[in-house]
Scaffold this motif. Structure first.
Motif, PDB file in Angstrom:
ATOM      1  N   GLU A 242       0.737  -1.089  -0.097  1.00  0.00           N
ATOM      2  CA  GLU A 242      -0.079   0.093  -0.146  1.00  0.00           C
ATOM      3  C   GLU A 242       0.966   1.251  -0.070  1.00  0.00           C
ATOM      4  O   GLU A 242       0.665   2.355  -0.475  1.00  0.00           O
TER       5      GLU A 242
ATOM      6  N   ASN B 141       1.856   3.304  -3.426  1.00  0.00           N
ATOM      7  CA  ASN B 141       1.134   4.326  -3.999  1.00  0.00           C
ATOM      8  C   ASN B 141       0.639   3.909  -5.319  1.00  0.00           C
ATOM      9  O   ASN B 141       0.752   4.733  -6.404  1.00  0.00           O
ATOM     10  N   LEU B 142       0.478   2.723  -5.612  1.00  0.00           N
ATOM     11  CA  LEU B 142       0.123   2.091  -6.912  1.00  0.00           C
ATOM     12  C   LEU B 142      -1.115   2.410  -7.422  1.00  0.00           C
ATOM     13  O   LEU B 142      -2.028   2.909  -6.710  1.00  0.00           O
ATOM     14  N   SER B 143      -1.510   2.625  -8.549  1.00  0.00           N
ATOM     15  CA  SER B 143      -2.857   3.024  -9.299  1.00  0.00           C
ATOM     16  C   SER B 143      -3.869   2.037  -8.908  1.00  0.00           C
ATOM     17  O   SER B 143      -3.327   0.866  -9.023  1.00  0.00           O
ATOM     18  N   PRO B 144      -5.207   2.130  -8.826  1.00  0.00           N
ATOM     19  CA  PRO B 144      -5.961   1.267  -8.836  1.00  0.00           C
ATOM     20  C   PRO B 144      -6.054   0.302  -9.865  1.00  0.00           C
ATOM     21  O   PRO B 144      -6.384  -1.030  -9.749  1.00  0.00           O
ATOM     22  N   ALA B 145      -5.750   0.851 -11.108  1.00  0.00           N
ATOM     23  CA  ALA B 145      -5.789  -0.175 -12.261  1.00  0.00           C
ATOM     24  C   ALA B 145      -4.606  -1.052 -12.195  1.00  0.00           C
ATOM     25  O   ALA B 145      -4.779  -2.219 -12.523  1.00  0.00           O
ATOM     26  N   THR B 146      -3.458  -0.664 -11.641  1.00  0.00           N
ATOM     27  CA  THR B 146      -2.343  -1.749 -11.618  1.00  0.00           C
ATOM     28  C   THR B 146      -2.489  -2.574 -10.442  1.00  0.00           C
ATOM     29  O   THR B 146      -2.453  -3.755 -10.707  1.00  0.00           O
TER      30      THR B 146
END
Length: 180
Positions: free
Chosen positions: A115, A118-123
């Motif tokens: 978490e 800070n990965l994008s929701p798509a990733t």
């Protein structure tokens, strides 16, 4: 009836032809000395150690086309993929088990680390879908095999129909698990 046939045979020229054949056999002369083969003995030689491919090349045998001409069918590809999905799931279970035994922290620590990236929701969705797809595939295909165990759906048309519906089920299961 048999007597009638025999009398007809006797009156025909067939018996005369057989008599001529018998006299022709009696006049055959045989060459006594020429018909006896001479036997020679050779010392035993062990067979040469020759590679299979070299022997086939020496004998001018064609190389089989193997997979270059084979058209993969849906059934064979689903079977191969089912086995691969099982192997991947075994790798997941092994990695999770070994990680639980050897890593110093519990799973919540590693989830917090992910978490923190800070990965994008798509990733995150794509990563979860990639992890969930072997489970979804193996689960859906397992249900298909259980259906086959009832001796139903075993014609070629039904096998292809259940194959395509299993792939649709795999997509649904994978998307559901990735959306969690």
């Amino acid at each position: 009836m048999a007597l009638f046939c025999c009398t007809r045979l006797a009156s025909s020229s067939t018996l005369g032809n057989l008599a001529k054949f018998r006299t022709a056999l009696g006049t055959v002369s045989y060459a006594q000395a020429a018909s006896i083969p001479k036997i020679t003995f050779k010392k035993f030689e062990p067979p040469k150690d020759e590679h299979h491919d070299l022997r086939n090349e020496r004998l001018n045998r064609p190389l089989s086309p193997h997979l270059t001409i084979y058209k993969f069918q849906l059934t064979s590809m689903l079977s191969i993929t089912h086995r691969a999905a099982g192997i991947i799931l075994t790798g997941y279970a092994t990695a999770l088990g070994m990680g639980a035994l050897m890593l110093p922290n519990d799973i919540s620590h590693y989830i917090t680390m992910i978490e923190g990236l800070n990965l994008s929701p798509a990733t995150i969705f794509l990563a979860k879908a990639a992890i969930a797809s072997p489970f979804g595939y193996h689960f859906a295909n397992g249900i298909r095999h259980l259906y086959w165990d009832t001796a139903k759906g075993l014609t070629i048309k039904e096998v292809y129909t259940t194959g395509y519906s299993m792939l649709a089920g795999t997509i649904a299961i994978t998307l559901f698990l990735a959306a969690l």
